[in-house]
Write a protein that holds these residues in place. Sequence first.
Motif, PDB file in Angstrom:
ATOM      1  N   LEU B 163       0.801  -1.225   0.000  1.00 43.82           N
ATOM      2  CA  LEU B 163       0.000   0.000   0.000  1.00 43.82           C
ATOM      3  C   LEU B 163       0.832   1.271   0.000  1.00 43.82           C
ATOM      4  O   LEU B 163       0.368   2.328  -0.415  1.00 43.82           O
ATOM      5  CB  LEU B 163      -0.901   0.062   1.239  1.00 43.82           C
ATOM      6  CG  LEU B 163      -2.079  -0.903   1.319  1.00 43.82           C
ATOM      7  CD1 LEU B 163      -3.037  -0.422   2.378  1.00 43.82           C
ATOM      8  CD2 LEU B 163      -2.788  -0.999  -0.024  1.00 43.82           C
ATOM      9  N   ASN B 166       0.998   3.462  -2.934  1.00 43.59           N
ATOM     10  CA  ASN B 166      -0.278   3.665  -3.626  1.00 43.59           C
ATOM     11  C   ASN B 166      -1.267   4.578  -2.930  1.00 43.59           C
ATOM     12  O   ASN B 166      -2.047   5.251  -3.573  1.00 43.59           O
ATOM     13  CB  ASN B 166      -0.992   2.310  -3.789  1.00 43.59           C
ATOM     14  CG  ASN B 166      -0.351   1.476  -4.872  1.00 43.59           C
ATOM     15  OD1 ASN B 166       0.083   2.013  -5.882  1.00 43.59           O
ATOM     16  ND2 ASN B 166      -0.301   0.176  -4.642  1.00 43.59           N
ATOM     17  N   ASN B 167      -1.255   4.547  -1.589  1.00 42.00           N
ATOM     18  CA  ASN B 167      -2.397   5.155  -0.903  1.00 42.00           C
ATOM     19  C   ASN B 167      -2.080   6.553  -0.376  1.00 42.00           C
ATOM     20  O   ASN B 167      -2.928   7.192   0.225  1.00 42.00           O
ATOM     21  CB  ASN B 167      -2.859   4.229   0.237  1.00 42.00           C
ATOM     22  CG  ASN B 167      -4.355   4.306   0.464  1.00 42.00           C
ATOM     23  OD1 ASN B 167      -5.097   4.745  -0.415  1.00 42.00           O
ATOM     24  ND2 ASN B 167      -4.801   3.915   1.645  1.00 42.00           N
ATOM     25  N   ASN B 170      -4.076   9.010   1.854  1.00 42.66           N
ATOM     26  CA  ASN B 170      -5.178   8.299   2.514  1.00 42.66           C
ATOM     27  C   ASN B 170      -4.588   7.384   3.582  1.00 42.66           C
ATOM     28  O   ASN B 170      -3.447   6.946   3.464  1.00 42.66           O
ATOM     29  CB  ASN B 170      -5.951   7.454   1.503  1.00 42.66           C
ATOM     30  CG  ASN B 170      -6.426   8.287   0.335  1.00 42.66           C
ATOM     31  OD1 ASN B 170      -7.090   9.312   0.521  1.00 42.66           O
ATOM     32  ND2 ASN B 170      -6.041   7.880  -0.876  1.00 42.66           N
ATOM     33  N   HIS B 172      -6.714   4.800   4.844  1.00 45.26           N
ATOM     34  CA  HIS B 172      -7.586   3.613   4.854  1.00 45.26           C
ATOM     35  C   HIS B 172      -8.112   3.438   3.439  1.00 45.26           C
ATOM     36  O   HIS B 172      -7.633   4.086   2.500  1.00 45.26           O
ATOM     37  CB  HIS B 172      -8.713   3.782   5.879  1.00 45.26           C
ATOM     38  CG  HIS B 172      -9.787   4.747   5.461  1.00 45.26           C
ATOM     39  ND1 HIS B 172      -9.529   6.063   5.157  1.00 45.26           N
ATOM     40  CD2 HIS B 172     -11.126   4.584   5.286  1.00 45.26           C
ATOM     41  CE1 HIS B 172     -10.658   6.687   4.827  1.00 45.26           C
ATOM     42  NE2 HIS B 172     -11.633   5.796   4.890  1.00 45.26           N
ATOM     43  N   MET B 173      -9.089   2.581   3.299  1.00 47.39           N
ATOM     44  CA  MET B 173      -9.696   2.341   2.006  1.00 47.39           C
ATOM     45  C   MET B 173     -10.656   3.511   1.731  1.00 47.39           C
ATOM     46  O   MET B 173     -11.876   3.402   1.939  1.00 47.39           O
ATOM     47  CB  MET B 173     -10.441   1.012   2.113  1.00 47.39           C
ATOM     48  CG  MET B 173     -10.687   0.343   0.822  1.00 47.39           C
ATOM     49  SD  MET B 173     -11.334  -1.321   1.143  1.00 47.39           S
ATOM     50  CE  MET B 173     -12.747  -0.989   2.171  1.00 47.39           C
ATOM     51  N   SER B 177      -8.906   6.357  -2.938  1.00 51.29           N
ATOM     52  CA  SER B 177      -7.833   5.364  -3.104  1.00 51.29           C
ATOM     53  C   SER B 177      -7.902   4.738  -4.499  1.00 51.29           C
ATOM     54  O   SER B 177      -8.996   4.530  -5.032  1.00 51.29           O
ATOM     55  CB  SER B 177      -7.973   4.255  -2.059  1.00 51.29           C
ATOM     56  OG  SER B 177      -7.881   4.777  -0.765  1.00 51.29           O
ATOM     57  N   VAL B 181      -5.502  -0.473  -4.087  1.00 50.66           N
ATOM     58  CA  VAL B 181      -5.657  -0.371  -2.638  1.00 50.66           C
ATOM     59  C   VAL B 181      -6.882  -1.167  -2.183  1.00 50.66           C
ATOM     60  O   VAL B 181      -6.819  -1.951  -1.235  1.00 50.66           O
ATOM     61  CB  VAL B 181      -5.734   1.109  -2.193  1.00 50.66           C
ATOM     62  CG1 VAL B 181      -6.174   1.211  -0.735  1.00 50.66           C
ATOM     63  CG2 VAL B 181      -4.391   1.792  -2.403  1.00 50.66           C
ATOM     64  N   TYR B 185      -6.629  -4.494   0.263  1.00 51.16           N
ATOM     65  CA  TYR B 185      -7.383  -4.582   1.518  1.00 51.16           C
ATOM     66  C   TYR B 185      -8.321  -5.796   1.513  1.00 51.16           C
ATOM     67  O   TYR B 185      -8.415  -6.540   2.481  1.00 51.16           O
ATOM     68  CB  TYR B 185      -8.208  -3.304   1.747  1.00 51.16           C
ATOM     69  CG  TYR B 185      -7.534  -2.282   2.651  1.00 51.16           C
ATOM     70  CD1 TYR B 185      -7.453  -2.479   4.030  1.00 51.16           C
ATOM     71  CD2 TYR B 185      -7.002  -1.101   2.138  1.00 51.16           C
ATOM     72  CE1 TYR B 185      -6.851  -1.538   4.862  1.00 51.16           C
ATOM     73  CE2 TYR B 185      -6.388  -0.150   2.956  1.00 51.16           C
ATOM     74  CZ  TYR B 185      -6.319  -0.375   4.330  1.00 51.16           C
ATOM     75  OH  TYR B 185      -5.722   0.548   5.152  1.00 51.16           O
ATOM     76  N   SER B 223     -15.696   2.468  -3.372  1.00 52.69           N
ATOM     77  CA  SER B 223     -15.387   3.777  -3.959  1.00 52.69           C
ATOM     78  C   SER B 223     -16.654   4.600  -4.164  1.00 52.69           C
ATOM     79  O   SER B 223     -16.602   5.737  -4.624  1.00 52.69           O
ATOM     80  CB  SER B 223     -14.646   3.595  -5.282  1.00 52.69           C
ATOM     81  OG  SER B 223     -15.530   3.084  -6.260  1.00 52.69           O
ATOM     82  N   THR B 232     -11.157   9.594   6.955  1.00 51.57           N
ATOM     83  CA  THR B 232     -10.823  10.630   5.971  1.00 51.57           C
ATOM     84  C   THR B 232     -10.484  11.925   6.706  1.00 51.57           C
ATOM     85  O   THR B 232      -9.502  12.608   6.377  1.00 51.57           O
ATOM     86  CB  THR B 232     -12.012  10.845   5.012  1.00 51.57           C
ATOM     87  OG1 THR B 232     -12.432   9.569   4.506  1.00 51.57           O
ATOM     88  CG2 THR B 232     -11.641  11.766   3.858  1.00 51.57           C
ATOM     89  N   ASN B 256      -0.972   3.323   6.945  1.00 53.29           N
ATOM     90  CA  ASN B 256      -2.338   2.901   6.627  1.00 53.29           C
ATOM     91  C   ASN B 256      -2.922   2.141   7.804  1.00 53.29           C
ATOM     92  O   ASN B 256      -2.205   1.420   8.503  1.00 53.29           O
ATOM     93  CB  ASN B 256      -2.344   2.006   5.385  1.00 53.29           C
ATOM     94  CG  ASN B 256      -2.054   2.796   4.127  1.00 53.29           C
ATOM     95  OD1 ASN B 256      -2.883   3.574   3.656  1.00 53.29           O
ATOM     96  ND2 ASN B 256      -0.842   2.649   3.595  1.00 53.29           N
TER      97      ASN B 256
END
Lengths: 365, 365
Positions: B163, B166-167, B170, B172-173, B177, B181, B185, B223, B232, B256
């Motif tokens: 992660l 990539n994240n 952020n 978390h998911m 994301s 990601v 997860y 998403s 967030t 994360n």
Amino acid sequence: MAVNEVNVHMNAGNGDTSYSNNSAHQKIGILKSWDVLDETLKDMFTANGFPKCFKMADLGCSSGPNSFFVISHIINKVQELSEENNFGQSPEFEVFLNDLPRNDFNNLFKMLPTFYHKLNPTTQCFVSGLPGSFYGRLFPSKSLDFVYSSFSLQWLSQVPEGLESNNRKNIHMAMASPPEVFEAYLRQYQRNFSIFLSSRGEEMVPGGRMVLTFVGRSVADPSSKDDSAHFTLLADTLVDMINEGLIKEADLHSFNMPIYTASKQEVEAAILSEGSFTLDKLEDFLVPWDAHVEHSDSNNHRPDKYRRGELVSTFIRAYTEPILATHFGTSVMDDLYERYAKKLADYLSMETPTYFILVVSLSKK
Amino acid sequence: MAVNEVNVHMNAGNGDTSYSNNSAHQKIGILKSWDVLDETLKDMFTANGFPKCFKMADLGCSSGPNSFFVISHIINKVQELSEENNFGQSPEFEVFLNDLPRNDFNNLFKMLPTFYHKLNPTTQCFVSGLPGSFYGRLFPSKSLDFVYSSFSLQWLSQVPEGLESNNRKNIHMAMASPPEVFEAYLRQYQRNFSIFLSSRGEEMVPGGRMVLTFVGRSVADPSSKDDSAHFTLLADTLVDMINEGLIKEADLHSFNMPIYTASKQEVEAAILSEGSFTLDKLEDFLVPWDAHVEHSDSNNHRPDKYRRGELVSTFIRAYTEPILATHFGTSVMDDLYERYAKKLADYLSMETPTYFILVVSLSKK
């Protein structure tokens, strides 16, 4: 918890005066009881075979490494016996580490990952911490296969009633104590040990075994020999501090250790009278007060008497400080154990004192 | 413990920011799952009768009063059912409180004497603390009758691999994301939940029951909706602190949360695919972020948005601080959660956000 019950616990954490770092002495005693432990396990296996899951407890485990040292030994021994006897798969192990609720279980649990890591990787072993007094029920009926306890059963659940006005400058069953004190201590011991046996009697499976190691008394008559001179010296130290105005005299008069060192005869009589267990073995051995001292120095010199005094004081501090600090206040503790170390040093230069240790092996009827 | 495994624990002790004093929110969720719990116990009793000793576990118990609140309720319920059905004597209870080894078990065990004191005096109940990850074996084979867990199963055993790059901003998911990601997860969740189920599958008796309450996701596509806006906002707070030079940007990119909020479909699919359990019930309910706030003020006024922001921040602090402090350092924690409280206050004045909670009842095949 009844009104007079004490919440005995060893010095917590892993600092200089912690029990965790000052339990090398007890480890020597544990090693000396290995033979009885091993023979008991062997006999148990021959008599009963093994359950799929071997459920065992270490009662009064405290918060140091000794408990894991013992548990590992038992697991290895059981696996060895299981292989020798072509039992097939090793049993699973369900292990309970028991002590009073104020024991430092967090410190104990920190050692758990290392303990698991050292086991044979195929071993299925599940360890819990069980807070509660072993002078009462701790486990479901007929559920335990094996019970172990070392250096815990000399602790009573409470200071015997009615000692305050009788035992004055003594803090235990000293030679100088009046007869009422000996009687009160003996009564409390008999009550406690009987409840210990009947509780385990309900909790253990028929044929289940118990190996108990604890500090005993080498003589039948407690007024005939100062078998716990380390407590007499501790009382003397408190008296010195009273004379210098550092401790109140009344505080010493109202203080007594909730510890009873039983004679072999008393242990045997209590087991017979309670009736749940057969006494298979009752042995004794001696451990010098400073047995752990040689182990604490990396060079080959035997430390001088002052260093030995300090090391014995620290070892005794680890198991007596919480109860003394509650009564006399934490602020005098450093001073107390420094003075005590000097008294111990002088004593050690004249005598070679020992703890008299009993090891008992029992079968549940 | 594998290299990437996290040692999640709640804030220890019983101070102002402790989990013990900030778990009123979870208690509301627990109360909302009572019906499913009660029906499961009733059904279990009707189907199987009861063993002499009812062996149960609270997995991820943490160190606060909620665990004893739940255990007491289950014991009372079982005793009530046992009386209604003329079962005769109530079963004995063997209870295991489980959490990771760094959980504050000492704080938990301090509450034990009060818990025992409140039980019906004839109740035989024996409580242990069992340190270990529930993403693996904890108990002997076929030994458990009942498993309970609340607000723990959303925690993963580790942050999903890969992660970091990539994240970015952020934690978390989040809706923002990238797809990798979400995939990482989900894979981690599937691996974890499957091991959870198969471990319990080995440990439970046939017909044994499990009631699990955890934070879920209200939508199938992560998403499509910001279902964890509290994270967030926490990430936004960290970004503000980066902009002021208080936290390094690289530290945020590499952080994360090891938390996954599964959808109902994902939970159902995982249970079906693992195969040890029948899914008897899968329900959901909502708990407002500030559900505990009304309970925290003795007067009848609803606290203003700032006070509500503070109370939500403190509740979230109790379960996120240890993991954030390990990564960002303890020195920025007070500042972080004060800033976070303000962000929460503004958000709460515009929205009425909720946690989406799932409660699952399962039978061991």
